[in-house]
Write a protein that holds these residues in place. Structure first.
Motif, PDB file in Angstrom:
ATOM      1  N   UNK A   1     -10.156   3.157  -4.633  1.00 17.04           N
ATOM      2  CA  UNK A   1      -9.044   3.409  -3.699  1.00 17.04           C
ATOM      3  C   UNK A   1      -7.776   2.718  -4.211  1.00 17.04           C
ATOM      4  N   UNK A   2      -7.921   1.462  -4.628  1.00 19.81           N
ATOM      5  CA  UNK A   2      -6.767   0.710  -5.122  1.00 19.81           C
ATOM      6  C   UNK A   2      -6.195   1.373  -6.377  1.00 19.81           C
ATOM      7  N   UNK A   3      -7.074   1.705  -7.318  1.00 17.68           N
ATOM      8  CA  UNK A   3      -6.633   2.313  -8.586  1.00 17.68           C
ATOM      9  C   UNK A   3      -5.897   3.634  -8.329  1.00 17.68           C
ATOM     10  N   UNK A   4      -6.410   4.434  -7.398  1.00 21.83           N
ATOM     11  CA  UNK A   4      -5.771   5.735  -7.109  1.00 21.83           C
ATOM     12  C   UNK A   4      -4.395   5.505  -6.487  1.00 21.83           C
ATOM     13  N   UNK A   5      -4.358   4.611  -5.493  1.00 21.01           N
ATOM     14  CA  UNK A   5      -3.094   4.377  -4.785  1.00 21.01           C
ATOM     15  C   UNK A   5      -2.028   3.768  -5.696  1.00 21.01           C
ATOM     16  N   UNK A   6      -2.472   2.934  -6.646  1.00 23.84           N
ATOM     17  CA  UNK A   6      -1.507   2.257  -7.547  1.00 23.84           C
ATOM     18  C   UNK A   6      -1.338   3.005  -8.871  1.00 23.84           C
ATOM     19  N   UNK A   7      -1.964   4.159  -8.983  1.00 23.07           N
ATOM     20  CA  UNK A   7      -1.877   4.983 -10.208  1.00 23.07           C
ATOM     21  C   UNK A   7      -2.226   4.178 -11.455  1.00 23.07           C
TER      22      UNK A   7
ATOM     23  N   UNK B   1     -22.193  -4.592  12.174  1.00 22.76           N
ATOM     24  CA  UNK B   1     -22.161  -3.793  10.942  1.00 22.76           C
ATOM     25  C   UNK B   1     -21.123  -4.359   9.983  1.00 22.76           C
ATOM     26  N   UNK B   2     -21.543  -4.495   8.726  1.00 26.06           N
ATOM     27  CA  UNK B   2     -20.669  -5.063   7.705  1.00 26.06           C
ATOM     28  C   UNK B   2     -19.668  -4.002   7.229  1.00 26.06           C
ATOM     29  N   UNK B   3     -18.382  -4.351   7.254  1.00 28.77           N
ATOM     30  CA  UNK B   3     -17.351  -3.400   6.831  1.00 28.77           C
ATOM     31  C   UNK B   3     -16.585  -3.966   5.644  1.00 28.77           C
ATOM     32  N   UNK B   4     -16.107  -3.053   4.784  1.00 34.77           N
ATOM     33  CA  UNK B   4     -15.457  -3.520   3.562  1.00 34.77           C
ATOM     34  C   UNK B   4     -13.939  -3.612   3.761  1.00 34.77           C
ATOM     35  N   UNK B   5     -13.395  -4.730   3.228  1.00 35.97           N
ATOM     36  CA  UNK B   5     -11.955  -4.992   3.310  1.00 35.97           C
ATOM     37  C   UNK B   5     -11.391  -5.062   1.901  1.00 35.97           C
ATOM     38  N   UNK B   6     -10.234  -4.442   1.700  1.00 38.93           N
ATOM     39  CA  UNK B   6      -9.533  -4.500   0.421  1.00 38.93           C
ATOM     40  C   UNK B   6      -8.242  -5.272   0.654  1.00 38.93           C
ATOM     41  N   UNK B   7      -8.121  -6.424   0.008  1.00 39.59           N
ATOM     42  CA  UNK B   7      -6.965  -7.308   0.199  1.00 39.59           C
ATOM     43  C   UNK B   7      -6.640  -7.512   1.680  1.00 39.59           C
ATOM     44  N   UNK B   8      -7.693  -7.769   2.448  1.00 42.69           N
ATOM     45  CA  UNK B   8      -7.524  -8.101   3.865  1.00 42.69           C
ATOM     46  C   UNK B   8      -7.392  -6.902   4.790  1.00 42.69           C
ATOM     47  N   UNK B   9      -7.427  -5.686   4.241  1.00 41.37           N
ATOM     48  CA  UNK B   9      -7.293  -4.491   5.106  1.00 41.37           C
ATOM     49  C   UNK B   9      -8.629  -3.753   5.172  1.00 41.37           C
ATOM     50  N   UNK B  10      -9.010  -3.372   6.396  1.00 35.30           N
ATOM     51  CA  UNK B  10     -10.266  -2.652   6.586  1.00 35.30           C
ATOM     52  C   UNK B  10     -10.139  -1.237   6.002  1.00 35.30           C
TER      53      UNK B  10
ATOM     54  N   UNK C   1     -13.377   3.304   6.431  1.00 31.99           N
ATOM     55  CA  UNK C   1     -13.327   4.742   6.653  1.00 31.99           C
ATOM     56  C   UNK C   1     -12.743   5.465   5.430  1.00 31.99           C
ATOM     57  N   UNK C   2     -11.680   4.902   4.917  1.00 31.53           N
ATOM     58  CA  UNK C   2     -10.952   5.530   3.807  1.00 31.53           C
ATOM     59  C   UNK C   2     -11.839   5.698   2.564  1.00 31.53           C
ATOM     60  N   UNK C   3     -12.668   4.695   2.278  1.00 31.53           N
ATOM     61  CA  UNK C   3     -13.446   4.752   1.027  1.00 31.53           C
ATOM     62  C   UNK C   3     -14.576   5.779   1.065  1.00 31.53           C
ATOM     63  N   UNK C   4     -14.890   6.291   2.271  1.00 28.90           N
ATOM     64  CA  UNK C   4     -15.989   7.283   2.368  1.00 28.90           C
ATOM     65  C   UNK C   4     -15.481   8.700   2.154  1.00 28.90           C
TER      66      UNK C   4
END
Ligand code: CDP
Length: 261
Positions: free
Chosen positions: A73-79, A106-115, A118-121
């Motif tokens: 997700x990070x790589x796509x958003x930051x090109x 339920x354990x949820x994944x955070x990227x740099x503090x943001x949940x 949903x987006x990663x699925x």
């Protein structure tokens, strides 16, 4: 309190409140904690099984695929240019992937503090994650973090290389498989829960493509560890899968009693 009602001593009160489930949990908690590695192809039920097994055993659950999805997700958003190792390494230093247990346990994944659970699925991530997961720098960074997360044992981790690379010493290794069409329908149902309506042919194509990239990459390819136990989930329910893994785990935990302090 009414005069004719006998007082109940606190110890009896506590005894009557202890449910059979709690007793079982107390016994399980006293056993030695092990590492349970669940690997296999996409959409075979790894995450659902791992999450439920962790809940039954009171273990920590780590979805390693979610970590690769968050990086994607990070790589796509930051090109980020995937073919440029320096750019990839720099981007990896900017990324912090963590897990937070929500109010439903339920354990949820955070990227740099943001949940980003949903987006990663979403399909756009599924379409790129296997390519990102072939990158050596990405794998080194994720494996290091996964090992740190599992160092205290009492962990169920699912993925592609958990029993072979991340925890080759895991006491219990499971390798899940299932027929392609069953997997595709399961994935379609899951995507619908996230309001992502995807036709079955697109899903089959994505699963086949990911299986192929995951199995043929140079860095820690997907394969069954020699000492992993295979479970075909095509014709069994989630409950049956979970029961089987819990049964195998308890057998390992009993064989390895907790040493006296
Ligand atoms: O949920 P699903 O089984 O479709 O996949 P996932 O567990 O979310 O993993 C997504 C992708 O991440 C996989 O297709 C692999 O390319 C990669 N992955 C990996 O390379 N190593 C892992 N330990 C876990 C996932």
């Amino acid at each position: 309190m009414p005069a004719n009602k006998p007082a109940i001593s606190p110890s009896i009160k506590n005894q009557t409140r202890t449910s059979p489930c709690l007793v079982r949990l107390k016994i399980v908690n006293r056993m030695r904690k092990i590492i349970i590695a669940i690997d296999g192809y996409s959409a075979c039920g790894k995450s659902t099984t791992a999450l439920e097994v962790a809940r039954v055993l009171n273990y920590r659950y780590i979805d390693s695929g979610a970590m690769y999805r968050a990086v994607t997700l990070y790589f796509l958003d930051k090109h980020v240019a995937l073919t440029n190792p320096r750019e990839v390494s720099r981007a990896l230093q900017e990324i912090k992937v963590s897990f937070v247990v929500n109010s439903k346990g339920i354990s949820e994944v955070f990227l740099n503090g943001i949940n980003v659970e949903k987006e990663i699925r979403r399909m756009r991530i599924s379409e790129n994650v296997s390519q990102v997961s072939t990158i050596r720098e990405v794998r080194l960074a994720m494996v290091e973090q996964q090992r740190r997360m599992g160092k205290d044992c009492g962990v169920v981790m699912d993925g592609r290389d958990i029993g072979t690379v991340v925890f080759p010493q895991a006491e219990l290794k499971i390798f899940l498989t299932a027929d392609m069409l069953v997997r595709a329908f399961r994935r379609q149902k899951e995507l619908l829960l996230h309001d992502d309506l995807v036709d079955i042919d697109t899903i089959v194509e994505n699963l086949q493509q990911r299986d192929s990239i995951d199995s043929n990459r140079a860095e820690s390819p997907l394969r069954k560890a020699d000492d992993a136990i295979g479970i075909d989930t095509t014709h069994i329910t989630i409950d049956e899968q979970v029961d089987e893994v819990v049964r195998l785990a308890l057998a390992k935990m009993i064989l390895q009693p907790k040493p006296k302090a």
